[in-house]
Design a protein around this motif. Sequence first.
Motif, PDB file in Angstrom:
ATOM      1  N   UNK A  67       0.771  -1.118   0.017  1.00 19.10           N
ATOM      2  CA  UNK A  67       0.057  -0.121  -0.037  1.00 19.10           C
ATOM      3  C   UNK A  67       1.069   1.187   0.049  1.00 19.10           C
ATOM      4  N   UNK A  68       2.042   1.222   0.844  1.00 10.52           N
ATOM      5  CA  UNK A  68       3.035   2.481   0.707  1.00 10.52           C
ATOM      6  C   UNK A  68       3.450   2.417  -0.637  1.00 10.52           C
ATOM      7  N   UNK A  69       3.983   1.359  -1.405  1.00  7.37           N
ATOM      8  CA  UNK A  69       4.714   1.487  -2.568  1.00  7.37           C
ATOM      9  C   UNK A  69       3.737   2.029  -3.507  1.00  7.37           C
ATOM     10  N   UNK A  70       2.480   1.567  -3.680  1.00  7.82           N
ATOM     11  CA  UNK A  70       1.343   1.872  -4.679  1.00  7.82           C
ATOM     12  C   UNK A  70       1.208   3.295  -4.398  1.00  7.82           C
ATOM     13  N   UNK A  94       7.813   7.480   1.321  1.00  9.30           N
ATOM     14  CA  UNK A  94       7.004   6.343   1.197  1.00  9.30           C
ATOM     15  C   UNK A  94       7.699   4.763   0.654  1.00  9.30           C
ATOM     16  N   UNK A  95       8.394   4.991  -0.127  1.00  8.83           N
ATOM     17  CA  UNK A  95       9.331   3.866  -0.420  1.00  8.83           C
ATOM     18  C   UNK A  95      10.213   3.382   0.754  1.00  8.83           C
ATOM     19  N   UNK A  96      10.812   4.176   1.457  1.00  8.85           N
ATOM     20  CA  UNK A  96      11.465   3.897   2.698  1.00  8.85           C
ATOM     21  C   UNK A  96      10.561   3.335   3.656  1.00  8.85           C
ATOM     22  N   UNK A  97       9.225   3.746   3.576  1.00  7.80           N
ATOM     23  CA  UNK A  97       8.342   3.056   4.560  1.00  7.80           C
ATOM     24  C   UNK A  97       7.853   1.712   4.106  1.00  7.80           C
ATOM     25  N   UNK A  98       7.721   1.393   2.617  1.00 12.65           N
ATOM     26  CA  UNK A  98       7.713  -0.021   2.098  1.00 12.65           C
ATOM     27  C   UNK A  98       8.827  -0.738   2.635  1.00 12.65           C
ATOM     28  N   UNK A  99      10.186  -0.245   2.745  1.00 10.28           N
ATOM     29  CA  UNK A  99      11.157  -1.283   2.954  1.00 10.28           C
ATOM     30  C   UNK A  99      10.970  -1.329   4.428  1.00 10.28           C
ATOM     31  N   UNK A 100      10.826  -0.310   5.298  1.00 15.74           N
ATOM     32  CA  UNK A 100      10.879  -0.523   6.743  1.00 15.74           C
ATOM     33  C   UNK A 100       9.859  -1.812   6.959  1.00 15.74           C
ATOM     34  N   UNK A 101       8.751  -1.953   6.213  1.00 17.31           N
ATOM     35  CA  UNK A 101       7.947  -3.045   6.433  1.00 17.31           C
ATOM     36  C   UNK A 101       8.297  -4.314   5.949  1.00 17.31           C
ATOM     37  N   UNK A 103      11.688  -5.584   3.945  1.00 12.62           N
ATOM     38  CA  UNK A 103      13.180  -5.238   3.574  1.00 12.62           C
ATOM     39  C   UNK A 103      13.394  -6.211   2.136  1.00 12.62           C
ATOM     40  N   UNK A 104      12.567  -7.088   1.893  1.00 13.21           N
ATOM     41  CA  UNK A 104      13.034  -7.654   0.584  1.00 13.21           C
ATOM     42  C   UNK A 104      12.207  -7.292  -0.603  1.00 13.21           C
ATOM     43  N   UNK A 105      11.715  -6.033  -0.430  1.00 11.13           N
ATOM     44  CA  UNK A 105      10.628  -5.629  -1.579  1.00 11.13           C
ATOM     45  C   UNK A 105      11.586  -4.981  -2.665  1.00 11.13           C
ATOM     46  N   UNK A 106      12.050  -5.714  -3.571  1.00 10.23           N
ATOM     47  CA  UNK A 106      12.957  -5.454  -4.404  1.00 10.23           C
ATOM     48  C   UNK A 106      12.488  -4.120  -5.261  1.00 10.23           C
ATOM     49  N   UNK A 107      11.417  -4.007  -5.797  1.00 14.35           N
ATOM     50  CA  UNK A 107      10.868  -3.044  -6.509  1.00 14.35           C
ATOM     51  C   UNK A 107      11.084  -1.526  -5.933  1.00 14.35           C
ATOM     52  N   UNK A 108      10.829  -1.806  -4.538  1.00 12.36           N
ATOM     53  CA  UNK A 108      11.169  -0.457  -3.738  1.00 12.36           C
ATOM     54  C   UNK A 108      12.529   0.099  -3.676  1.00 12.36           C
ATOM     55  N   UNK A 109      13.455  -0.792  -3.603  1.00 13.71           N
ATOM     56  CA  UNK A 109      14.716  -0.347  -3.788  1.00 13.71           C
ATOM     57  C   UNK A 109      15.019   0.216  -5.523  1.00 13.71           C
ATOM     58  N   UNK A 110      14.597  -0.420  -6.218  1.00 11.43           N
ATOM     59  CA  UNK A 110      14.805   0.253  -7.553  1.00 11.43           C
ATOM     60  C   UNK A 110      14.105   1.258  -7.757  1.00 11.43           C
ATOM     61  N   UNK A 111      12.861   1.295  -7.448  1.00  9.11           N
ATOM     62  CA  UNK A 111      12.407   2.627  -7.480  1.00  9.11           C
ATOM     63  C   UNK A 111      12.948   3.920  -6.512  1.00  9.11           C
ATOM     64  N   UNK A 112      13.298   3.656  -5.519  1.00  6.36           N
ATOM     65  CA  UNK A 112      14.058   4.456  -4.691  1.00  6.36           C
ATOM     66  C   UNK A 112      15.347   4.993  -5.419  1.00  6.36           C
ATOM     67  N   UNK A 113      15.874   4.019  -6.081  1.00  3.36           N
ATOM     68  CA  UNK A 113      17.356   4.541  -6.638  1.00  3.36           C
ATOM     69  C   UNK A 113      17.001   5.181  -7.723  1.00  3.36           C
ATOM     70  N   UNK A 134      24.046   1.471  -5.153  1.00  2.00           N
ATOM     71  CA  UNK A 134      23.722   0.776  -4.050  1.00  2.00           C
ATOM     72  C   UNK A 134      22.223   0.203  -3.704  1.00  2.00           C
ATOM     73  N   UNK A 135      21.241   1.079  -4.091  1.00  2.45           N
ATOM     74  CA  UNK A 135      20.068   0.697  -3.929  1.00  2.45           C
ATOM     75  C   UNK A 135      19.681  -0.165  -5.019  1.00  2.45           C
ATOM     76  N   UNK A 136      20.103  -0.030  -6.397  1.00  2.00           N
ATOM     77  CA  UNK A 136      20.000  -0.954  -7.313  1.00  2.00           C
ATOM     78  C   UNK A 136      20.551  -2.343  -7.132  1.00  2.00           C
ATOM     79  N   UNK A 137      21.690  -2.561  -6.470  1.00  2.00           N
ATOM     80  CA  UNK A 137      22.452  -3.721  -6.005  1.00  2.00           C
ATOM     81  C   UNK A 137      21.418  -4.432  -5.142  1.00  2.00           C
ATOM     82  N   UNK A 138      20.740  -3.543  -4.236  1.00  2.00           N
ATOM     83  CA  UNK A 138      19.859  -4.293  -3.210  1.00  2.00           C
ATOM     84  C   UNK A 138      18.798  -4.923  -3.689  1.00  2.00           C
ATOM     85  N   UNK A 139      18.334  -4.092  -4.898  1.00  2.00           N
ATOM     86  CA  UNK A 139      17.087  -4.747  -5.716  1.00  2.00           C
ATOM     87  C   UNK A 139      17.247  -6.198  -6.251  1.00  2.00           C
TER      88      UNK A 139
END
Length: 139
Positions: A67-70, A94-101, A103-113, A134-139
Motif C-alpha cells: 500500500x505504501x509502495x503503490x 513512502x518507499x522507505x516506509x515500504x522497505x521498513x515493513x 526489507x525484501x521488497x526489491x521494486x522499492x529499492x529499484x524505484x527509490x534508486x 547501492x539501492x539498485x544492487x539491493x534490488x
Amino acid sequence: LHDGRVLDQRQLFVEAIRGKNHFSPAYYNLAYVLADGEAVRLFDGRVLGPRVLLLEAISYDPHFPAAYFDLGSLLAEDETVELRDGRMLDRKQLLIETLKRDPSFSAAYRNLGNLLAEDETVELHDGRALGWKQLLVEA
C-alpha cells in the motif's frame, strides 16, 4: 453471490468492505482495479479514488508494504500525502516506509534508486545511507 447478484471486481471489493469495514486488502485491491481518475462509491456514500483507498488500507493496516509502495507511485515528484497519523510523506519517504515493513521488497529499492540524483544518498530504516547504485544492487 448467494442472493443471485452478479458482481464485477470493483463491486466485489466494495461488498468486502461493506462486510468488514476495516479489511485493508479490500481497499488496496479496489484501488488497484480503478483506472486513473476513476472513483468508486462505497456503501457509506463516500466516493473514493485510488489515493484515498490506499490511505484507508494503510490506516487499517500500517504494516502493509504494498500500500505504501503503490501510494508512492501515484504521487508526482514534488507531491506529498498526509497519512492518518499526521505524517507528510513524499515518494521517497513512502518507499522507505515500504522497505521498513518489507526489507525484501526489491521494486522499492529499484524505484527509490531511480528517484535519487547521482550524488544523493538516502537513509533507510536500518540506518544505512545508500546511493542510487547501492539501492539498485539491493534490488
